[in-house]
Write a protein that holds these residues in place. Structure first.
Motif, short mmCIF file in Angstrom:
data_model
loop_
_atom_site.label_atom_id
_atom_site.label_comp_id
_atom_site.label_asym_id
_atom_site.label_seq_id
_atom_site.Cartn_x
_atom_site.Cartn_y
_atom_site.Cartn_z
N TRP A 1 56.38 43.76 9.28
CA TRP A 1 55.57 44.52 8.13
C TRP A 1 54.70 45.72 8.82
N ALA A 2 54.16 45.36 9.99
CA ALA A 2 53.40 46.06 10.65
C ALA A 2 53.99 47.31 11.26
N ALA A 3 55.37 46.92 11.77
CA ALA A 3 56.21 48.03 12.26
C ALA A 3 56.65 49.06 11.10
N GLN A 4 56.82 48.54 9.78
CA GLN A 4 57.06 49.38 8.76
C GLN A 4 55.95 50.38 8.54
N GLU A 5 54.74 49.78 8.48
CA GLU A 5 53.39 50.43 8.36
C GLU A 5 53.32 51.52 9.23
#
Length: 287
Positions: free
Chosen positions: A25-29
């Motif tokens: 999720w953090a990578a997508q953000e």
């Protein structure tokens, strides 16, 4: 050991499936924001009771194993998100302190909720709660494998929550989703004898809450004219209403109204409830 403090997205990892979901999720953000991604693995080397030489060897082994877990997490994120160049640190200290230090100058901190390491302890996790309570930047808790969702939902309690609404607006724009501002309130006037709310025949109390919502949302609408913003208010229990509304959301944004003291967690009952029970990731915004 010094912890790097990047001005991007910081995520805590521990090798667990929940932390892997949070890292993705953090990578997508980070991709949406066009910023860096930094992974933090906090490991407790413990109090060694062996001889100094044996103790040093055990500590080195713990740190070596932690580095292997971190390297694997970085490789997984890099393979799934080739436009990123994630960095990471193994930090031999308390997990919450490690994430808080790394996120001191970050745009956003991300934590998971379960695992077999630093982010494990409770249903939500004491580390996640501490990071949410003390972080100087917004914190997103990824409690379940997130689905797409059809909006970004922002909880509005008072006019100061316009800052949380602005955060939600930015998230909605980057995700290509509409924004939904939801104000919940409970009737103030009650039947003292029965302890029950009285019917506000003139609707004055409802009008006041409607006006509060308008004063909060209208300036944000002006700042984000390209964004579809829906605003609504409900009379009823805040936590239950937000948890139910989160079923269709990609992200639920709530404000942290008071700075958390060093002792104890002061996130408020509604924030605690949504962190534990929301059906989507939850962003906690310090005001």
């Amino acid at each position: 050991m010094d912890i790097r403090s990047p001005a991007g997205v910081v995520v805590g990892v521990d090798g667990s499936p929940h932390a892997t979901v949070a890292a993705d999720w953090a990578a997508q953000e980070a991709e949406r924001r066009g910023c860096g991604l930094h992974l933090v693995y906090a490991v407790n080397t413990g109090t060694v009771t062996l001889s100094p030489r044996s103790g040093a060897a055990v500590t080195d082994l713990i740190l070596k194993n932690a580095q292997a877990v971190l390297d694997e997490a970085i490789d997984l994120v890099g393979a799934a998100h080739p436009t990123l160049r994630p960095t990471g640190d193994v930090v031999p200290r308390d997990a919450a302190a490690a994430v808080l230090a790394a996120a001191e100058h970050a745009e956003l901190a991300v934590v998971g909720t379960r695992g077999h390491g630093g982010f494990a302890a409770l249903l939500l996790g004491s580390v996640s709660l501490r990071v949410c309570a003390h972080a100087s930047c917004p914190v997103v808790v990824v409690r379940v494998p997130p689905e797409r969702g059809d909006c970004v939902l922002v909880a509005i309690r008072e006019e100061r929550d316009a800052e949380a609404l602005r955060f939600g607006a930015g998230q909605a724009l980057r995700a290509g989703l509409p924004l939904r501002a939801l104000h919940t309130w409970s009737p103030v006037v009650t039947d003292i004898a029965r302890g029950a709310p009285l019917l506000d025949e003139s609707g004055e109390e409802a009008k006041l809450h409607e006006q509060l919502l308008s004063r909060t949302v209208d300036p944000v609408r002006a700042e984000f004219p390209e964004l579809a913003i829906e605003a609504e208010d409900h009379s009823g229990p805040t936590a239950a209403t937000l948890v139910e509304a989160s079923k269709g959301a990609a992200l639920l944004v709530v404000a942290r109204h008071r700075p958390a003291p060093h002792l104890g967690l002061r996130l408020g009952t509604a924030v605690h409830a949504v962190l534990h029970h929301a059906h989507c990731p939850v962003a906690v915004i310090p005001l």
